[in-house]
Write an enzyme that holds these catalytic residues in place. Structure first.
Site, PDB file in Angstrom:
ATOM      1  CB  SER A  55      -0.965  -0.032   1.185  1.00 25.98           C
ATOM      2  OG  SER A  55      -1.972   0.953   1.047  1.00 25.98           O
TER       3      SER A  55
ATOM      4  CD  GLU B  51      -1.822  -2.810  -4.054  1.00 22.54           C
ATOM      5  OE1 GLU B  51      -3.058  -2.854  -3.829  1.00 22.54           O
ATOM      6  OE2 GLU B  51      -1.062  -2.035  -3.458  1.00 22.54           O
TER       7      GLU B  51
ATOM      8  CG  HIS C  89      -5.121  -2.731  -0.280  1.00 21.31           C
ATOM      9  ND1 HIS C  89      -4.270  -2.365  -1.306  1.00 21.31           N
ATOM     10  CD2 HIS C  89      -4.965  -1.774   0.679  1.00 21.31           C
ATOM     11  CE1 HIS C  89      -3.639  -1.253  -0.974  1.00 21.31           C
ATOM     12  NE2 HIS C  89      -4.040  -0.871   0.222  1.00 21.31           N
TER      13      HIS C  89
END
Length: 340
Positions: A135, A239, A310
């Site tokens: 992230s 992502e 995630h």
């Protein structure tokens, strides 16, 4: 509380440093051994829950490791885990601490890009060790790799679910030091065919190159800074989560206009969780539409759906390590160990 998207819009990046990633070949950190110490830091969002921290500590202990918290671990400054200088000091201190073998971020959130100009890259080059997270930690993974050549790890943060899937891949990559092949689980469950974690081939074929990537939003906001690697011949994996389809389209367009996508040898989109089409206006493109528009014309092997993102079950994917992707099988095969 501000959303991740609104916070990223406020990012201000530092001036170019006088050196770039092209000066450095990849440096591998040492693998983890029983009894090693894992340093836990909060370089972005604060550690809101002491119970979650304790679960992380006990999980690492169950794997045979000791833990050490950064000096400013429990600091808080609004939505940040303390002031920029203090968060940077904790990361620098962990690299300088010879008793620490791996540095793990406790949370993502927002804030890592703010401390990139404050890191001691010469210190980090002299003391290579495992740095892991995902992230917002993408900023550190890519920035440190670009400025030092250190292979960094896109994998769990402390506040994840420590299940057998994620722990298994972390163990194989960072403890056993295997040149693994990442492949999604094949589970039909009570169905006639697999319905979850399927691979979607965008462009058939195989490709080799160094793996680079991370969170698409964070990566795209680093463009124009010295904290990204050279893209020539690389395999890019990305992502994201909770992004509107138009936003994913916009960020991929940004990478295209910046000349990133045309240099790649291969492309992997992991999971874009909760990235559903909107319901307003004249409708929306779908996630598949955007990948078809933006990725298929690159004419390089590409697929989507890998266990990167995630999600509860996630791979530990090294940045800066040579790999081969097979877009038909949906695999990422390391061509070398990620650790020494």
């Amino acid at each position: 509380m501000p959303t991740r998207r609104s916070l990223l819009k406020t990012a201000v990046f530092a001036p170019f440093l006088p050196f770039s990633s092209e000066r450095f070949s990849t440096t591998k950190p040492n693998r983890l051994k029983p009894g090693d110490t894992v340093g836990l830091i909060c370089p972005a969002a604060p550690a809101y829950s002491r119970e979650t921290v304790q679960i992380t500590i006990e999980s690492l202990q169950a794997l045979g490791f000791k833990t050490k918290l950064g000096t400013h671990f429990y600091d808080r400054y609004g939505y940040l885990a303390g002031h920029d200088a203090d968060r940077a000091a904790d990361l620098n201190a962990m690299f300088a601490d010879s008793s620490v073998s791996m540095i793990m971020a406790m949370h993502g959130g927002w804030g890592c890009a703010r401390i990139l100009p404050l890191l001691d890259y010469e210190l980090i080059r002299r003391n290579p060790k495992i740095l892991i997270g995902y992230s917002d930690i993408t900023a550190l993974l890519l920035g440190i790799h670009a400025q030092t050549g250190l292979a960094t790890m896109h994998g769990p943060v402390g506040a994840v679910t420590w299940n057998s899937f994620s722990v298994g891949w972390l163990r194989e990559v960072l403890i056993d030091g295997r040149a693994v092949t990442f492949q999604n689980p094949e589970k039909k469950e009570d169905n006639l065919t697999q319905t979850k974690d399927r691979i979607f081939t965008l462009r058939s074929g195989q490709a080799r190159g160094q793996l680079v990537g991370g969170n698409l939003t964070v990566l795209s906001h680093l463009l124009g800074s010295p904290y990204l690697p050279d893209w020539k011949g690389k395999i890019l994996f990305v992502e994201d989560t909770h992004e509107d389809i138009y936003s994913v389209d916009r960020m991929l367009t940004h990478l295209k206009l910046a000349g990133v996508l045309e240099q790649l040898a291969g492309f992997v989109f992991g999971k874009c969780t909760s990235c559903e089409p909107g319901s307003g206006g004249y409708g929306s493109l779908t996630f598949d539409d955007v990948l078809t528009d933006q990725v298929v014309p690159l004419n390089v092997p590409a697929f989507a759906g890998a266990m990167i993102g995630h999600i509860t079950d996630k791979f530990t994917v090294p940045i800066g390590i040579n790999a081969e992707i097979d877009a038909d099988k949906g695999t990422i095969r390391l061509l070398e160990s990620a650790v020494l």
